[in-house]
Design an enzyme around this catalytic site. Structure first.
Site, PDB file in Angstrom:
ATOM      1  N   ASP A  51     -36.099 -32.938   2.513  1.00 51.03           N
ATOM      2  CA  ASP A  51     -34.679 -32.989   1.394  1.00 51.03           C
ATOM      3  C   ASP A  51     -35.035 -31.120   1.257  1.00 51.03           C
ATOM      4  O   ASP A  51     -33.785 -30.753   1.258  1.00 51.03           O
ATOM      5  CB  ASP A  51     -35.774 -33.771   0.047  1.00 51.03           C
ATOM      6  CG  ASP A  51     -34.866 -34.051  -0.403  1.00 51.03           C
ATOM      7  OD1 ASP A  51     -33.285 -33.935  -0.903  1.00 51.03           O
ATOM      8  OD2 ASP A  51     -34.929 -34.663  -1.486  1.00 51.03           O
ATOM      9  N   HIS A  88     -26.718 -40.183  -1.456  1.00 44.84           N
ATOM     10  CA  HIS A  88     -28.195 -40.300  -2.917  1.00 44.84           C
ATOM     11  C   HIS A  88     -28.129 -41.106  -3.918  1.00 44.84           C
ATOM     12  O   HIS A  88     -27.273 -41.327  -4.074  1.00 44.84           O
ATOM     13  CB  HIS A  88     -27.981 -38.777  -3.754  1.00 44.84           C
ATOM     14  CG  HIS A  88     -28.517 -37.358  -2.776  1.00 44.84           C
ATOM     15  ND1 HIS A  88     -27.924 -36.329  -1.874  1.00 44.84           N
ATOM     16  CD2 HIS A  88     -29.307 -36.768  -2.697  1.00 44.84           C
ATOM     17  CE1 HIS A  88     -28.384 -35.883  -1.610  1.00 44.84           C
ATOM     18  NE2 HIS A  88     -29.461 -35.791  -1.811  1.00 44.84           N
ATOM     19  N   GLU A 142     -32.131 -42.416  -7.153  1.00 40.39           N
ATOM     20  CA  GLU A 142     -33.116 -41.297  -7.511  1.00 40.39           C
ATOM     21  C   GLU A 142     -33.923 -40.900  -8.599  1.00 40.39           C
ATOM     22  O   GLU A 142     -33.540 -40.358  -9.945  1.00 40.39           O
ATOM     23  CB  GLU A 142     -32.599 -40.059  -6.679  1.00 40.39           C
ATOM     24  CG  GLU A 142     -33.791 -38.694  -6.034  1.00 40.39           C
ATOM     25  CD  GLU A 142     -33.331 -37.317  -5.814  1.00 40.39           C
ATOM     26  OE1 GLU A 142     -32.015 -37.453  -5.706  1.00 40.39           O
ATOM     27  OE2 GLU A 142     -33.832 -37.038  -5.448  1.00 40.39           O
ATOM     28  N   GLN A 145     -22.409 -33.315  -5.824  1.00 43.90           N
ATOM     29  CA  GLN A 145     -24.005 -32.723  -6.432  1.00 43.90           C
ATOM     30  C   GLN A 145     -23.639 -33.223  -7.777  1.00 43.90           C
ATOM     31  O   GLN A 145     -24.525 -33.755  -8.721  1.00 43.90           O
ATOM     32  CB  GLN A 145     -23.897 -31.607  -6.501  1.00 43.90           C
ATOM     33  CG  GLN A 145     -25.291 -31.134  -7.501  1.00 43.90           C
ATOM     34  CD  GLN A 145     -26.971 -31.481  -6.778  1.00 43.90           C
ATOM     35  OE1 GLN A 145     -27.190 -30.654  -5.837  1.00 43.90           O
ATOM     36  NE2 GLN A 145     -27.280 -32.374  -7.343  1.00 43.90           N
ATOM     37  N   HIS A 156     -32.657 -36.206   6.475  1.00 39.98           N
ATOM     38  CA  HIS A 156     -32.368 -35.584   4.875  1.00 39.98           C
ATOM     39  C   HIS A 156     -32.304 -34.349   4.499  1.00 39.98           C
ATOM     40  O   HIS A 156     -33.770 -34.391   4.660  1.00 39.98           O
ATOM     41  CB  HIS A 156     -32.432 -37.004   4.431  1.00 39.98           C
ATOM     42  CG  HIS A 156     -32.094 -36.743   2.538  1.00 39.98           C
ATOM     43  ND1 HIS A 156     -31.261 -37.917   2.065  1.00 39.98           N
ATOM     44  CD2 HIS A 156     -31.798 -35.696   1.637  1.00 39.98           C
ATOM     45  CE1 HIS A 156     -30.753 -36.952   0.733  1.00 39.98           C
ATOM     46  NE2 HIS A 156     -31.095 -35.614   0.323  1.00 39.98           N
ATOM     47  N   HIS A 211     -31.306 -30.487   2.600  1.00 34.77           N
ATOM     48  CA  HIS A 211     -30.070 -29.781   1.296  1.00 34.77           C
ATOM     49  C   HIS A 211     -30.411 -27.924   2.439  1.00 34.77           C
ATOM     50  O   HIS A 211     -31.360 -26.908   1.670  1.00 34.77           O
ATOM     51  CB  HIS A 211     -30.481 -29.069   0.539  1.00 34.77           C
ATOM     52  CG  HIS A 211     -30.136 -31.034  -0.414  1.00 34.77           C
ATOM     53  ND1 HIS A 211     -28.816 -30.837  -0.705  1.00 34.77           N
ATOM     54  CD2 HIS A 211     -31.103 -31.719  -0.276  1.00 34.77           C
ATOM     55  CE1 HIS A 211     -29.071 -32.476  -1.238  1.00 34.77           C
ATOM     56  NE2 HIS A 211     -30.204 -33.323  -0.931  1.00 34.77           N
TER      57      HIS A 211
HETATM   58 ZN   LIG Z   1     -31.401 -34.506  -1.202  1.00 36.35          ZN
END
Ligand SMILES: [Zn+2]
Length: 423
Positions: free
Chosen positions: A307, A208, A211, A150, A55, A57
């Site tokens: 992440d 996701h 979270e 997102q 995971h 970005h």
């Molecule tokens: Zn993430």
């Protein structure tokens, strides 16, 4: 043989030589003849399959401070800064930063990364940049891309169309963010739509999910149910799942078996979860990471992800999955021998399963991808986070690091090397 790695200690403790031919592992034997074009003497050091980050970005990495630092350290300030940064991004800038990060990754023996890529922006600059990068670096590492809405699938106009276009362009995995939709009902609806898209296209899912610190955030339940409805077992991953930390234990006793029945993969991101969660608490402050040892005990495949590295959400990091494993170990109280070993698996074999990597592992017939660590076993590797002496990809040495041995400078007894091991 093209390459023989002599005197390797495998993660399970066996000593062996590893023979490599035509980019694949051709033999693992107690002793192999050194009749190879290249020989590496591991000298008893740990030889592991490469690290895998389940995971990440890649579109925001190495942008920390642009346009400003995240002073509160919260998820929401991070999302706000990312929103300020996005209009200034160019395809070239995203590509350049991501490429630099991939160089760090390879040097650390991290040879496969699943990266979420924000598809909220209709120009899909990051998608184009990272598809280009995936192509350009395919000899060096496996980059898998997740279409990540997102700003929410239902909350943001045009999000579903953008996500479908990203998949048309060749993004590998369907992403989502149900807890960020306006209502719990919208969150559940987004999961239903996204799982349907994945089923239609034969793609994996990685969302996701939950979270937050809200014990009422229960989207993972819907994710498990939709996985079963669409027969997607083994192809769906819930990332973060931090609300499980705060959930009522009775509810969790029903939820975990459902997740196991659905064959969900789970990714915890310990560096980020412990940083971003618990921000509304005074004391005691919750750690926020999902229930990693309990999920593992229930038979789920649990991996750790990095992440973020130097972006609006997290200012630190260097692509070292042993740092991630070490934090996961601490936050999850996984200090027993089996627990520590499981943390090593969470950044190697378990993460490879989540990504569905073909030919991963130290076995005859697998890709000749491996890392020689200046450590004797996985637990020492987590403790020391040592030099990656050799990183091998498809039978080629792609990175080397010299072992580090500090010298104590002492005028009376002479210089003494410091070894951080008990002999
Ligand atoms: Zn993430």
């Amino acid at each position: 043989m093209d390459l023989v790695v002599k005197n390797a200690t495998l993660p399970d403790g066996r000593r062996a030589d590893i023979g490599i031919a035509a980019g694949r592992i051709a033999a693992i034997e107690a002793t192999l003849p050194t009749l190879a074009r290249t020989t590496i003497d591991a000298g008893g050091a740990l030889v592991a399959p490469p690290f895998v980050d389940a995971h990440f970005h890649m579109d925001s990495t190495l942008s920390a401070g642009q346009p400003r630092r995240n002073e509160s350290g919260t998820l929401l300030e991070g999302i706000a800064i990312w929103g300020e940064l996005k209009p200034t991004l160019t395809q070239e800038l995203i590509y350049r930063r991501a490429r630099q990060y991939c160089q760090w990754a390879v040097a650390r023996g991290l040879l496969a990364i699943r990266s979420h890529v924000d598809v909220s922006e209709p120009r899909l600059l990051a998608v184009e940049a990272l598809i280009q990068l995936r192509r350009d670096l395919k000899e060096s590492l496996d980059l898998q891309l997740v279409a990540f809405p997102q700003d929410g699938l239902l909350r943001s106009p045009g999000a579903e169309a953008n996500l479908r276009r990203a998949l048309d362009l060749g993004v590998d995995v369907v992403g989502g963010i149900p807890h960020f939709e306006r209502t719990a009902a919208d969150g559940a609806e987004s999961i239903r739509r996204l799982c349907r898209i994945a089923a239609e296209r034969g793609l994996p899912v990685d969302m996701h999910c939950d979270e937050n610190d809200d014990p009422g955030s229960r989207h993972v339940e819907t994710l498990a149910a939709e996985t079963m409805r669409h027969d997607l077992a083994g192809r769906v991953t819930g990332s973060h799942l931090t609300s499980m930390h705060s959930m009522d234990n009775y509810y969790v006793s029903k939820l975990v078996p459902l997740m196991a029945e659905a064959g969900l993969g789970v990714v915890a991101n310990p560096l980020i979860n412990v940083t971003l969660q618990g921000r509304h608490d005074s004391y005691p402050k919750r750690r926020g990471m999902t229930r990693v040892p309990e999920l593992m005990a229930a038979g789920l495949c649990v991996a750790f992800g990095h992440d973020c590295v130097m972006d609006p959400w997290y200012a630190l990091g260097s692509g070292d999955m042993l740092e991630v494993a070490q934090m996961g170990l601490h936050v999850g109280h996984m200090t027993g021998i089996a627990g520590m070993r499981a943390c090593f698996d969470a950044v190697t074999t378990n993460a490879a399963r989540i990504l569905g990597l073909d030919g991963y592992g130290l076995a005859v017939g697998c890709h000749a991808d491996l890392v020689v660590l200046d450590a004797r076993d996985p637990i020492e590797a987590i403790r020391l986070r040592p030099a990656r002496l050799f990183v091998v990809r498809r039978g080629q040495v792609v990175a080397r690091t010299e072992p580090t041995l500090p010298l104590l400078l002492n005028a009376t007894t002479g210089d003494q090397p410091v070894n951080f091991r008990i002999e």
